[in-house]
Write an enzyme that holds these catalytic residues in place. Structure first.
Site, PDB file in Angstrom:
ATOM      1  N   ARG A 545       0.918  -1.227  -0.005  1.00 42.92           N
ATOM      2  CA  ARG A 545       0.076  -0.057   0.056  1.00 42.92           C
ATOM      3  C   ARG A 545       0.896   1.230  -0.014  1.00 42.92           C
ATOM      4  NH1 ARG A 545      -5.677  -0.280   0.708  1.00 42.92           N
ATOM      5  NH2 ARG A 545      -5.409   1.718   0.412  1.00 42.92           N
ATOM      6  N   LYS A 550       5.058   4.068   5.080  1.00 45.08           N
ATOM      7  CA  LYS A 550       5.877   2.991   4.381  1.00 45.08           C
ATOM      8  C   LYS A 550       6.980   3.400   3.633  1.00 45.08           C
ATOM      9  CE  LYS A 550       1.949  -0.547   4.060  1.00 45.08           C
ATOM     10  NZ  LYS A 550       2.612  -1.782   4.503  1.00 45.08           N
ATOM     11  N   THR A 652       4.046  -8.460   6.023  1.00 41.84           N
ATOM     12  CA  THR A 652       4.239  -9.992   5.831  1.00 41.84           C
ATOM     13  C   THR A 652       4.971  -9.962   4.395  1.00 41.84           C
ATOM     14  OG1 THR A 652       1.757  -9.478   4.745  1.00 41.84           O
ATOM     15  CG2 THR A 652       2.262 -10.641   7.071  1.00 41.84           C
TER      16      THR A 652
END
Ligand SMILES: *Cc1c(COP(=O)(O)O)cnc(C)c1O
Length: 811
Positions: A545, A550, A652
């Protein structure tokens, strides 16, 4: 396990095809061939499914219900074939009809009922529960439209609705006889009856919740569990349109639409709380239907309601399904006539909760006014839970009203879902060691002191069946040739590969596998976009995303820096690189959308600059989803996991990449830390701030991005390039990114980590020059990835939280 001869399968397929389409196989289209295959495979699955359910009813083993607003399953065909153990037979049989199995697989629409990591985790967990013989059920919403489809037009994200059910869904089965009624609005009538208070919900709006079940096939163990997704319908059968006058008809249609809107759309905000009433409706809708159907099933087979908590476990994936707590209380008290104390004991023993984020903007809290109007009886129960709980707090923390207010479930005119989830469950877990420590010591420290025994860690995992065996068949073959196939059932057996990774011959094989995967990705990209990828370059991949924490921006600034270096010195001695990005931005998240545009503008600029484009290419692949991830990850050389330390709860995709033999460049955040601990410092490239530094700045201040901007020449130059027309003729185009870094003091410490990131990337460049050593590192990563299989995670949930009986009959 299903044993199937090729000839038998061929006959069955031919029959199925003819029955379905009334023509010969060679006359049909690929989608007809896919439909026949899916339908045939489902016939095989249904026998296993029926048996599994029969067995569960006989053994009466504890049932786990995993409640999640999102299940990001992706495609199912390949996984079902793999888990049934008939992938090879099926491929060979179809080849005899001149059908390429892979081509058919590509025709399946991704089941994209999730935003990202949280939804994909739920899907990996279903696979592991089934494969480990755990009686595990999924419960969620059957969104008519999944996560939006992303198109890139003129460099910008455009959202298109994902009508994934348009051509039907061979895997689901509608179970109209198992529908439940969910009640909204109205009032509660309180009466006294023989000295007891009774609560009757009146004048409510009934909604019919209709379940659609999908089988979840375990790996070669004759188990098919159930994912149950609920769809909203009107309770009344089809309207008799002729009997309505025009006004009534329009009203009826409006009503039908408003009911169906409950399961119409998946909210596309990830790690962000949307205080919309429709979202609250969705939450109660599936939770109420799910809990009601659990109780109905339990009683049908003669269960004693007072022992419910010994026979079921309900797990809530983040706070979204927290209303399971008051809903179970309601049924136990109002329908089953248990006392408050008994109902509370059963409820808290049954329910467990996973926290997924510490981002403040993700914390769910509902205005009491909205809540009580929509869910009057549930609100009464929440209020009583809060009253009892606050009594305890008042006794313990007399006079500390701030603290009590922070810990309360009802405070500041809001219902605080995380507090309710902690109070009403027996287990609260974080998803990686660091994340759990931050929960205990920072985010939830008051609750941790009150309930120290509830808190525990369960580091996330991924299913190695989908993410290695199925999506990287080349690597899986190499592993089986070297270490055998025991790792399939015991993924930590991958460790036996470590010694092979040190052999030159195996390193060359790893390199050959990687090149093949890169070629396959390049071919797909070319077919879709016409872009030619340089196979000889490092595939440097940043897919997830798009979110400020991030830090796609950090990667962008680094590419902009490299571009400046190469312009000044085109013969700069570096490995060619292809920077690959993919990911969706929430439609209302302006900054994230601006970052997508920046990436595309950088791509446009560098790819078309002949001074640099032999060494530097940038590509943004549109519409990131599970099936695209399965193409990209096996082809990756370098995995970018560069979130601001403390902000990524686990991650993940970091695990998927290491399992596929990529090297990771990472901050010490989430599960990256545990990956580093597994592979050793020399087999991962770590950089950037520590958690302590970040927390220190967040608590005490003292960070100044302008200071860095003024003093650091390289930072000064690239940040300046954002607003000087280098990447867009409209100089204000990327002003929001610039402002975020400079005017708003760079909340995610991008500039602070910039130098360390460049140095780490130089190290990557050096490492890549020695192919054998590089592949050794990749091989060691694969060897140590077994612990990140979701099988390990699920075993920890099963023994540490759910109290399931683990039956290792096939292990
Ligand atoms: C694994 C996965 C994610 C999660 O990625 P992170 O990098 O951990 O955020 C998101 N989307 C898809 C499609 C995935 O497969």
């Amino acid at each position: 396990m299903l044993t199937l001869e090729k000839e038998t399968f061929k006959k069955a397929y031919e029959n199925k095809y003819k029955n379905l389409h009334g023509q010969e196989i060679n006359e049909g289209s690929n989608s007809q061939k896919y439909e026949a295959l899916g339908s045939l495979i489902k016939d095989y699955v249904i026998r296993i499914w029926m048996n599994t359910n029969k067995n569960y009813n006989i053994t009466g083993e504890k049932q786990v219900y995993y409640f999640s607003m999102e299940f990001l399953l992706g495609r199912l065909l390949g996984d079902v074939l793999l888990n049934l153990g008939i992938m090879d037979v099926c491929r060979d049989a179809l080849a005899d009809f001149n059908i390429d199995l892979r081509e058919l697989e590509e025709l399946e629409q991704d089941q994209g009922l999730g935003n990202g990591g949280l939804g994909r985790l739920a899907a990996c967990f279903l696979d592991s529960m089934a494969s480990l013989n755990i009686a595990g059920n999924g419960c969620g919403i059957r969104y008519k439209y999944g996560f939006f489809e992303q198109k890139i037009i003129d460099g910008k994200q455009v959202e298109v609705s994902d009508n994934w059910l348009k051509e039907g869904n061979v895997w689901e089965r509608k179970k109209i006889n198992k529908a439940e009624i969910v009640k909204f609005g109205g009032e509660v009538k309180v009466q006294e009856l023989n000295g007891n208070l009774t609560f009757t919900h009146v004048n409510y709006e009934p909604i019919l919740a209709v379940p659609y079940d999908t089988p979840i096939v375990g790996y070669e163990n004759d188990v098919a569990n159930t994912l149950r997704l609920w769809s909203a319908e009107t309770v009344y059968n089809d309207f008799d349109y002729s009997s309505f006058n025009r006004g009534e008809l329009l009203k009826a249609i409006e009503y039908k639409n408003s009911v169906e809107s409950i399961s119409q759309i998946l909210y596309p905000e990830d790690s962000f709380y949307e205080g919309k009433i429709l979202r609250l409706k969705q939450q109660y809708f599936f939770v109420s239907a799910g809990i009601q159907s659990i109780i109905r099933h339990f009683k049908k087979y003669g269960g004693n309601i007072k022992l419910l908590d010994e026979k079921i476990a309900v797990h809530i994936n983040d706070t979204h399904p927290t209303l399971a707590i008051p809903e179970l209380m309601r049924i136990l008290m109002d329908d089953e006539e248990l006392s408050w104390e008994e109902a509370w004991r059963i409820t808290t023993n049954s329910i467990s909760y996973t926290n997924h984020t510490i981002l403040a903007e993700a914390l769910e809290k509902w205005p009491i006014e909205m809540f009580t109007k929509l869910l009057p009886r549930i609100y009464m129960i929440v209020k009583e839970i809060n009253r009892v709980y606050c009594e305890k707090l008042n006794a313990k923390y007399e006079g500390q009203s701030d603290k009590i207010n922070r810990m309360a479930i009802l405070a500041d005119g809001q219902v605080k879902m995380a507090n309710l989830a902690v109070v009403g469950s027996h287990s609260v877990n974080g998803v990686a060691k660091l994340h759990t420590e931050i929960l205990k010591k920072e985010e939830m420290k008051d609750l941790y002191y009150l309930y120290p025994n509830k808190f525990n860690n369960k580091t996330n995992g991924i299913t190695h069946r989908r993410w290695l065996l199925k999506s990287n068949q080349e690597l899986a073959s190499l592993l089986m040739e070297t270490i055998g196939d025991s790792f399939i059932k015991h993924p930590t057996d991958l460790i036996y590969f470590e010694k092979y990774a040190k052999e030159k011959g195996v390193q060359e094989e790893l390199n050959r596998v990687k090149i093949k995967n890169k070629q396959r990705l390049a071919k797909r990209v070319f077919n879709k976009t016409g872009i030619v990828m340089n196979i000889d370059s490092i595939f440097d991949v940043h897919v997830k995303r798009i979110h400020a924490y991030k830090r796609q921006t950090l990667n962008c600034l680094r590419i902009m820096h490299l571009y400046n270096q190469l312009k000044a010195n085109p013969s700069l001695d570096i490995n060619p690189r292809t920077f690959i990005f993919a990911g969706k931005a929430a439609p209302g998240y302006y900054l994230a959308k601006n970052v997508i545009e920046l990436i595309n503008c950088i791509a446009d600029t560098v790819n078309n600059d002949p001074r640099v484009n032999q060494k530097l290419n940038v590509i943004f692949l549109e519409n990131y989803k599970v099936s695209l991830a399965e193409d990209i990850i096996p082809a990756t050389d370098l995995s970018e996991q560069i979130s601001t330390t403390t902000k990524e709860a686990s991650g993940t995709s970091n695990m998927k990449f290491m399992m596929n033999g990529a090297v990771t460049i990472a901050t010490l955040d989430g599960a990256n830390i545990e990956i580093k601990d597994e592979v050793g410092e020399e087999n991962i490239v770590i950089f950037g701030m520590t958690a302590i530094e970040v927390l220190n700045y967040l608590q005490n201040g003292g960070y100044s991005s302008i200071g860095i901007y003024n003093e650091n020449k390289r930072v000064n130059r690239v940040v300046g390039d954002l607003i000087n027309g280098t990447y867009h003729k409209d100089k204000d185009r990327f002003k929001s990114i610039y402002d975020n870094l400079i005017t708003y003091n760079d909340e995610f410490f991008v500039l602070k980590d910039f130098d360390a990131y460049l140095a780490a990337q130089d190290k990557v460049d050096m490492l890549y020059r020695d192919m054998h050593n590089w592949q050794k590192i990749c091989g060691i990563n694969v060897a140590h990835s077994g612990i990140f299989s979701s099988d390990r995670t699920i075993q920890q949930y099963a023994t540490g939280i759910w109290g399931s009986e683990l039956i290792y009959k096939n292990l």
